[in-house]
Design a protein around this motif. Sequence first.
Motif, PDB file in Angstrom:
ATOM      1  N   LEU A 173     -34.193 -16.738  -5.695  1.00 25.49           N
ATOM      2  CA  LEU A 173     -33.151 -17.419  -6.457  1.00 25.49           C
ATOM      3  C   LEU A 173     -32.668 -16.570  -7.629  1.00 25.49           C
ATOM      4  O   LEU A 173     -33.479 -16.086  -8.425  1.00 25.49           O
ATOM      5  CB  LEU A 173     -33.672 -18.756  -6.972  1.00 25.49           C
ATOM      6  CG  LEU A 173     -32.728 -19.564  -7.875  1.00 25.49           C
ATOM      7  CD1 LEU A 173     -31.456 -19.965  -7.120  1.00 25.49           C
ATOM      8  CD2 LEU A 173     -33.456 -20.801  -8.411  1.00 25.49           C
ATOM      9  N   VAL A 174     -31.359 -16.422  -7.703  1.00 23.80           N
ATOM     10  CA  VAL A 174     -30.725 -15.758  -8.841  1.00 23.80           C
ATOM     11  C   VAL A 174     -29.877 -16.780  -9.573  1.00 23.80           C
ATOM     12  O   VAL A 174     -29.010 -17.415  -8.969  1.00 23.80           O
ATOM     13  CB  VAL A 174     -29.854 -14.577  -8.380  1.00 23.80           C
ATOM     14  CG1 VAL A 174     -29.067 -14.007  -9.562  1.00 23.80           C
ATOM     15  CG2 VAL A 174     -30.710 -13.503  -7.731  1.00 23.80           C
ATOM     16  N   THR A 175     -30.139 -16.931 -10.853  1.00 27.80           N
ATOM     17  CA  THR A 175     -29.377 -17.862 -11.676  1.00 27.80           C
ATOM     18  C   THR A 175     -28.719 -17.092 -12.812  1.00 27.80           C
ATOM     19  O   THR A 175     -29.410 -16.419 -13.591  1.00 27.80           O
ATOM     20  CB  THR A 175     -30.279 -18.961 -12.252  1.00 27.80           C
ATOM     21  OG1 THR A 175     -30.942 -19.651 -11.192  1.00 27.80           O
ATOM     22  CG2 THR A 175     -29.453 -19.960 -13.059  1.00 27.80           C
ATOM     23  N   VAL A 176     -27.406 -17.168 -12.861  1.00 24.07           N
ATOM     24  CA  VAL A 176     -26.661 -16.480 -13.917  1.00 24.07           C
ATOM     25  C   VAL A 176     -26.153 -17.543 -14.885  1.00 24.07           C
ATOM     26  O   VAL A 176     -25.284 -18.351 -14.555  1.00 24.07           O
ATOM     27  CB  VAL A 176     -25.479 -15.677 -13.349  1.00 24.07           C
ATOM     28  CG1 VAL A 176     -24.766 -14.940 -14.487  1.00 24.07           C
ATOM     29  CG2 VAL A 176     -25.965 -14.706 -12.284  1.00 24.07           C
ATOM     30  N   SER A 177     -26.723 -17.528 -16.064  1.00 22.55           N
ATOM     31  CA  SER A 177     -26.383 -18.564 -17.044  1.00 22.55           C
ATOM     32  C   SER A 177     -26.743 -18.080 -18.439  1.00 22.55           C
ATOM     33  O   SER A 177     -27.687 -17.304 -18.619  1.00 22.55           O
ATOM     34  CB  SER A 177     -27.142 -19.850 -16.737  1.00 22.55           C
ATOM     35  OG  SER A 177     -26.899 -20.832 -17.727  1.00 22.55           O
ATOM     36  N   SER A 178     -25.983 -18.532 -19.399  1.00 23.35           N
ATOM     37  CA  SER A 178     -26.292 -18.219 -20.800  1.00 23.35           C
ATOM     38  C   SER A 178     -27.115 -19.341 -21.425  1.00 23.35           C
ATOM     39  O   SER A 178     -27.464 -19.262 -22.597  1.00 23.35           O
ATOM     40  CB  SER A 178     -25.002 -17.998 -21.581  1.00 23.35           C
ATOM     41  OG  SER A 178     -24.153 -19.127 -21.466  1.00 23.35           O
ATOM     42  N   LYS A 193     -21.986 -12.554 -12.741  1.00 19.80           N
ATOM     43  CA  LYS A 193     -21.144 -13.668 -13.181  1.00 19.80           C
ATOM     44  C   LYS A 193     -21.827 -14.982 -12.789  1.00 19.80           C
ATOM     45  O   LYS A 193     -22.651 -14.999 -11.870  1.00 19.80           O
ATOM     46  CB  LYS A 193     -19.780 -13.583 -12.490  1.00 19.80           C
ATOM     47  CG  LYS A 193     -19.048 -12.280 -12.707  1.00 19.80           C
ATOM     48  CD  LYS A 193     -17.770 -12.238 -11.896  1.00 19.80           C
ATOM     49  CE  LYS A 193     -17.021 -10.929 -12.074  1.00 19.80           C
ATOM     50  NZ  LYS A 193     -15.763 -10.896 -11.273  1.00 19.80           N
ATOM     51  N   PRO A 194     -21.467 -16.070 -13.422  1.00 19.71           N
ATOM     52  CA  PRO A 194     -22.057 -17.369 -13.055  1.00 19.71           C
ATOM     53  C   PRO A 194     -21.878 -17.685 -11.576  1.00 19.71           C
ATOM     54  O   PRO A 194     -22.767 -18.300 -10.965  1.00 19.71           O
ATOM     55  CB  PRO A 194     -21.297 -18.357 -13.941  1.00 19.71           C
ATOM     56  CG  PRO A 194     -20.947 -17.566 -15.158  1.00 19.71           C
ATOM     57  CD  PRO A 194     -20.630 -16.195 -14.640  1.00 19.71           C
ATOM     58  N   PRO A 225     -24.807 -13.836 -18.100  1.00 19.20           N
ATOM     59  CA  PRO A 225     -23.560 -13.227 -17.608  1.00 19.20           C
ATOM     60  C   PRO A 225     -23.367 -11.839 -18.208  1.00 19.20           C
ATOM     61  O   PRO A 225     -23.603 -11.628 -19.412  1.00 19.20           O
ATOM     62  CB  PRO A 225     -22.482 -14.197 -18.105  1.00 19.20           C
ATOM     63  CG  PRO A 225     -23.175 -15.516 -18.194  1.00 19.20           C
ATOM     64  CD  PRO A 225     -24.573 -15.192 -18.644  1.00 19.20           C
ATOM     65  N   GLY A 226     -22.962 -10.920 -17.355  1.00 25.94           N
ATOM     66  CA  GLY A 226     -22.798  -9.544 -17.788  1.00 25.94           C
ATOM     67  C   GLY A 226     -24.053  -8.711 -17.668  1.00 25.94           C
ATOM     68  O   GLY A 226     -24.005  -7.483 -17.838  1.00 25.94           O
TER      69      GLY A 226
END
Length: 114
Positions: A109-114, A85-86, A13-14
Amino acid sequence: VQLQASGGGLVQPGGSLKLSCAASGSILGNGAVGWYRQAPGKQREPVATITPGGSTNYADSVKGRFTISRDNAKNTVYLQMNSVKPEDTAVYYCKLSFVLVDYWGKGTLVTVSS
């Protein structure tokens, strides 16, 4: 006409990510190109579009964060994703609209995760 989206992956994220949509042939510059996305369990939705003349339009959810651009010499359209953002997690697709025909590429595929 074949389109291929690439550049997806895992991003925090960010963070930022740049997607590319490459087309076979040389008609990409003559049509409107759009980026769409489909999150799990949701319908596919438009994200950003760019006309042959370079006019752009964005979904409210990505305005100010995403930028669509095109390089006609390379037959490629880009989607620069900043401040992700997620909720941006999805499969991203590009679509070329030319002479009343829509051409879709396989998604990335785009995955937004910490």
